[in-house]
Design an enzyme around this catalytic site. Structure first.
Site, PDB file in Angstrom:
ATOM      1  N   ASP A 109       0.893  -1.223   0.087  1.00  0.00           N
ATOM      2  CA  ASP A 109      -0.040   0.057   0.078  1.00  0.00           C
ATOM      3  C   ASP A 109       0.988   1.315  -0.003  1.00  0.00           C
ATOM      4  O   ASP A 109       0.635   2.204  -0.673  1.00  0.00           O
ATOM      5  CB  ASP A 109      -1.089   0.052   1.285  1.00  0.00           C
ATOM      6  CG  ASP A 109      -1.620  -1.386   1.386  1.00  0.00           C
ATOM      7  OD1 ASP A 109      -2.292  -1.634   0.423  1.00  0.00           O
ATOM      8  OD2 ASP A 109      -1.287  -2.033   2.338  1.00  0.00           O
ATOM      9  N   HIS A 140      -4.672  -3.514   6.124  1.00  0.00           N
ATOM     10  CA  HIS A 140      -4.260  -3.865   4.667  1.00  0.00           C
ATOM     11  C   HIS A 140      -5.805  -4.189   4.296  1.00  0.00           C
ATOM     12  O   HIS A 140      -6.105  -5.349   4.120  1.00  0.00           O
ATOM     13  CB  HIS A 140      -3.547  -4.761   4.694  1.00  0.00           C
ATOM     14  CG  HIS A 140      -3.251  -5.398   2.975  1.00  0.00           C
ATOM     15  ND1 HIS A 140      -2.895  -4.279   1.944  1.00  0.00           N
ATOM     16  CD2 HIS A 140      -3.554  -6.470   2.496  1.00  0.00           C
ATOM     17  CE1 HIS A 140      -2.899  -4.954   0.974  1.00  0.00           C
ATOM     18  NE2 HIS A 140      -3.275  -6.230   1.071  1.00  0.00           N
TER      19      HIS A 140
HETATM   20  P1  NAD Z   1      -1.994 -18.407  -4.411  1.00  0.00           P
HETATM   21  O1  NAD Z   1      -3.136 -18.800  -4.411  1.00  0.00           O
HETATM   22  O2  NAD Z   1      -1.466 -18.162  -5.916  1.00  0.00           O
HETATM   23  O3  NAD Z   1      -0.983 -18.863  -3.585  1.00  0.00           O
HETATM   24  C1  NAD Z   1      -0.929 -19.541  -2.240  1.00  0.00           C
HETATM   25  C2  NAD Z   1      -0.428 -20.533  -1.936  1.00  0.00           C
HETATM   26  O4  NAD Z   1      -0.542 -20.972  -0.639  1.00  0.00           O
HETATM   27  C3  NAD Z   1      -1.043 -22.001  -2.577  1.00  0.00           C
HETATM   28  O5  NAD Z   1       0.061 -22.497  -3.486  1.00  0.00           O
HETATM   29  C4  NAD Z   1      -1.590 -22.785  -1.417  1.00  0.00           C
HETATM   30  O6  NAD Z   1      -1.409 -24.375  -1.719  1.00  0.00           O
HETATM   31  C5  NAD Z   1      -0.760 -22.444  -0.550  1.00  0.00           C
HETATM   32  N1  NAD Z   1      -1.293 -22.584   0.768  1.00  0.00           N
HETATM   33  C6  NAD Z   1      -2.663 -22.203   1.406  1.00  0.00           C
HETATM   34  N2  NAD Z   1      -2.520 -22.325   2.702  1.00  0.00           N
HETATM   35  C7  NAD Z   1      -1.622 -22.900   3.269  1.00  0.00           C
HETATM   36  C8  NAD Z   1      -0.984 -23.207   4.521  1.00  0.00           C
HETATM   37  N3  NAD Z   1      -1.999 -23.314   5.394  1.00  0.00           N
HETATM   38  N4  NAD Z   1       0.403 -23.619   4.572  1.00  0.00           N
HETATM   39  C9  NAD Z   1       1.216 -23.251   3.483  1.00  0.00           C
HETATM   40  N5  NAD Z   1       0.632 -23.247   2.006  1.00  0.00           N
HETATM   41  C10 NAD Z   1      -0.674 -22.865   2.230  1.00  0.00           C
HETATM   42  O7  NAD Z   1      -1.945 -16.759  -3.729  1.00  0.00           O
HETATM   43  P2  NAD Z   1      -0.815 -15.567  -3.785  1.00  0.00           P
HETATM   44  O8  NAD Z   1      -1.495 -14.831  -4.894  1.00  0.00           O
HETATM   45  O9  NAD Z   1       0.368 -15.958  -3.781  1.00  0.00           O
HETATM   46  O10 NAD Z   1      -1.393 -14.776  -2.462  1.00  0.00           O
HETATM   47  C11 NAD Z   1      -1.400 -15.295  -1.227  1.00  0.00           C
HETATM   48  C12 NAD Z   1      -1.682 -14.524  -0.191  1.00  0.00           C
HETATM   49  O11 NAD Z   1      -1.330 -13.281   0.000  1.00  0.00           O
HETATM   50  C13 NAD Z   1      -3.473 -14.197  -0.210  1.00  0.00           C
HETATM   51  O12 NAD Z   1      -4.037 -14.384   0.992  1.00  0.00           O
HETATM   52  C14 NAD Z   1      -3.545 -12.946  -0.663  1.00  0.00           C
HETATM   53  O13 NAD Z   1      -5.000 -12.428  -0.436  1.00  0.00           O
HETATM   54  C15 NAD Z   1      -2.401 -12.276  -0.070  1.00  0.00           C
HETATM   55  N6  NAD Z   1      -1.841 -11.048  -0.718  1.00  0.00           N
HETATM   56  C16 NAD Z   1      -1.705 -10.117   0.423  1.00  0.00           C
HETATM   57  C17 NAD Z   1      -1.140  -8.813   0.060  1.00  0.00           C
HETATM   58  C18 NAD Z   1      -0.713  -7.800   1.019  1.00  0.00           C
HETATM   59  O14 NAD Z   1      -0.190  -6.616   0.721  1.00  0.00           O
HETATM   60  N7  NAD Z   1      -0.694  -7.975   2.283  1.00  0.00           N
HETATM   61  C19 NAD Z   1      -0.832  -8.594  -1.476  1.00  0.00           C
HETATM   62  C20 NAD Z   1      -1.262  -9.501  -2.440  1.00  0.00           C
HETATM   63  C21 NAD Z   1      -1.810 -10.680  -1.956  1.00  0.00           C
HETATM   64  C1  LMR Z   2      -3.707  -6.881  -2.746  1.00  0.00           C
HETATM   65  O1  LMR Z   2      -3.747  -5.645  -2.010  1.00  0.00           O
HETATM   66  O2  LMR Z   2      -3.387  -6.581  -3.898  1.00  0.00           O
HETATM   67  C2  LMR Z   2      -4.311  -7.894  -2.117  1.00  0.00           C
HETATM   68  O3  LMR Z   2      -4.351  -7.890  -0.839  1.00  0.00           O
HETATM   69  C3  LMR Z   2      -5.824  -8.288  -2.568  1.00  0.00           C
HETATM   70  C4  LMR Z   2      -6.374  -9.399  -2.334  1.00  0.00           C
HETATM   71  O4  LMR Z   2      -7.404  -9.575  -1.866  1.00  0.00           O
HETATM   72  O5  LMR Z   2      -5.745 -10.531  -2.254  1.00  0.00           O
END
Ligand code: NAD
Ligand code: LMR
Length: 352
Positions: free
Chosen positions: A159, A187
């Site tokens: 962010d 977030h």
């Molecule tokens: P993704 O679905 O591509 O990958 C997530 C992976 O985590 C998968 O491979 C899944 O098998 C694995 N997983 C799920 N539960 C698990 C567990 N208990 N232990 C180990 N592995 C596990 O998702 P992504 O695009 O990589 O995003 C991951 C997370 O990050 C999501 O929750 C998304 O919302 C979040 N995110 C946060 C931010 C931020 O700024 N904080 C930004 C973008 C995404």
């Molecule tokens: C982001 O800010 O891009 C993610 O947290 C959005 C999401 O819900 O995975």
């Protein structure tokens, strides 16, 4: 050459990790002379995909990559780690309410907090990326009795980078010249990107160069809803920029942030700026060799106060939804930990 640091990544076969683990191996997170051991954790169903990730790590022939281990459980995956990036989380499924999502993730992050407490290096530093990141960090830290809550952080650096990028575009300047932006709170769409203290590197005030109505009505909502806009456009949530933010967050935390700038981190609130103690709230901070310090003494105007309280309220509501799943906390627990005053020892000095 230094001793290697152990870095755990959960969700290591997912999208964000696929943009991140190779960059950790190449030295972008911990520096060009810091070898790393990657301890990659996935769900049992994704272990095959994780083997593919490991093959590509080998094929990158990274000089800093000491070794890679693959795990389908956090007890082994977190053994001895100095850093943990918790990316894996339960995504929102069809018909799932916010409370269901919070509860599903509460179970995951409670187990991870306990495993960090029992098996990680006592000086471990943890970044929670998986959503809802702030409340997941709270759950993990409350389940980690052997660790200080100050060792857990939630990612709001994305962010922070987003608002910096948008300001740079609006003012026609380089992103590197925008300093002292701040993200307050969660977030989520209630976060408050605050530009009242931001300056360009020529010392001029950012807010004075923005139209007040445009800032409030367009820029703030654009940052708040950027994650959703990316999902809408890509059909997937942000991954490359999220990976960049995780690298920025850990690099600055471990090695120190630019002393002329601030960064934003979701950290345990110590009551600064009147924010309720004990929730993971994003504050502007400066980092210095493993410790972070909240920027104090900022003037908070009425608009800022209102927006800071709105996002605080959401975090308090999230906590209330999962409170029944949290281990009981004593009053002393709040007062006994040091938030940021004690710099951690650099991890590489602790290995024997
Ligand atoms: P993704 O679905 O591509 O990958 C997530 C992976 O985590 C998968 O491979 C899944 O098998 C694995 N997983 C799920 N539960 C698990 C567990 N208990 N232990 C180990 N592995 C596990 O998702 P992504 O695009 O990589 O995003 C991951 C997370 O990050 C999501 O929750 C998304 O919302 C979040 N995110 C946060 C931010 C931020 O700024 N904080 C930004 C973008 C995404
Ligand atoms: C982001 O800010 O891009 C993610 O947290 C959005 C999401 O819900 O995975």
């Amino acid at each position: 050459m230094r001793h290697p640091v152990r870095v755990a990544v959960t969700g290591a076969a997912g999208s964000i990790s696929y943009s991140m683990v190779y960059r950790i191996a190449s030295g972008e997170m911990f520096g060009p002379d810091q070898p790393v051991i990657l301890q990659l954790v996935e769900l049992p169903v994704a272990m095959n995909a994780l083997k593919g990730v490991a093959m590509e790590l080998a094929d990158g022939a990274y000089p800093l990559l000491h070794s890679v281990t693959l795990h389908d459980n956090v007890q082994e995956g977190f053994a001895g780690v100095h850093y943990a990036v918790l990316v894996g989380a339960r995504p929102r499924g069809k018909g799932m309410e916010r409370q269901d999502l919070l509860e599903a993730n509460a179970a995951i992050f409670a187990e991870q907090g306990k495993a960090l407490s029992d098996f990680a290096n006592p000086d471990v530093r943890v970044l929670v990326v998986g959503n809802p990141a702030n409340t997941n960090a709270l759950i993990a830290s409350r389940n980690a009795p052997n660790l200080s809550p100050s060792q857990f952080t939630a990612m709001t650096r994305l962010d922070h980078n987003r608002v910096v990028g948008m300001v740079a575009e609006k003012l026609g300047v380089n992103a590197g010249s925008v300093r002292r932006a701040a993200i307050w709170g969660n977030h989520s769409a209630t976060q408050y990107p605050d530009l009242h203290h931001a300056v360009l590197d020529d010392g001029s005030s950012v807010i004075d160069q923005l139209d007040a109505a445009d800032y409030r009505e367009n820029l703030i909502p654009a940052v708040q809803k950027r994650g959703a806009a990316i999902i809408e456009a890509r059909g997937l949530s942000s991954a490359a920029s999220a990976s960049q933010a995780a690298i920025d967050h850990m690099r600055d935390w471990a090695a120190g942030s630019d002393r002329h700038d601030w960064v934003s981190m979701g950290i345990i609130s110590d009551g600064s700026y009147g924010i309720a103690k004990g929730i993971f709230y994003s504050f502007p901070v400066q980092c210095n060799f493993g410790a972070y310090r909240i920027i104090q003494g900022l003037e908070i105007n009425e608009m800022s106060r209102e927006l800071m309280q709105a996002t605080e309220k959401e975090l308090l509501e999230e906590r209330a939804m999962i409170e029944h799943l949290l281990p009981k906390e004593t009053e002393e627990a709040h007062d006994n930990f040091s938030y940021s005053s004690e710099p951690h020892k650099p991890a590489h000095q602790e290995l024997t």
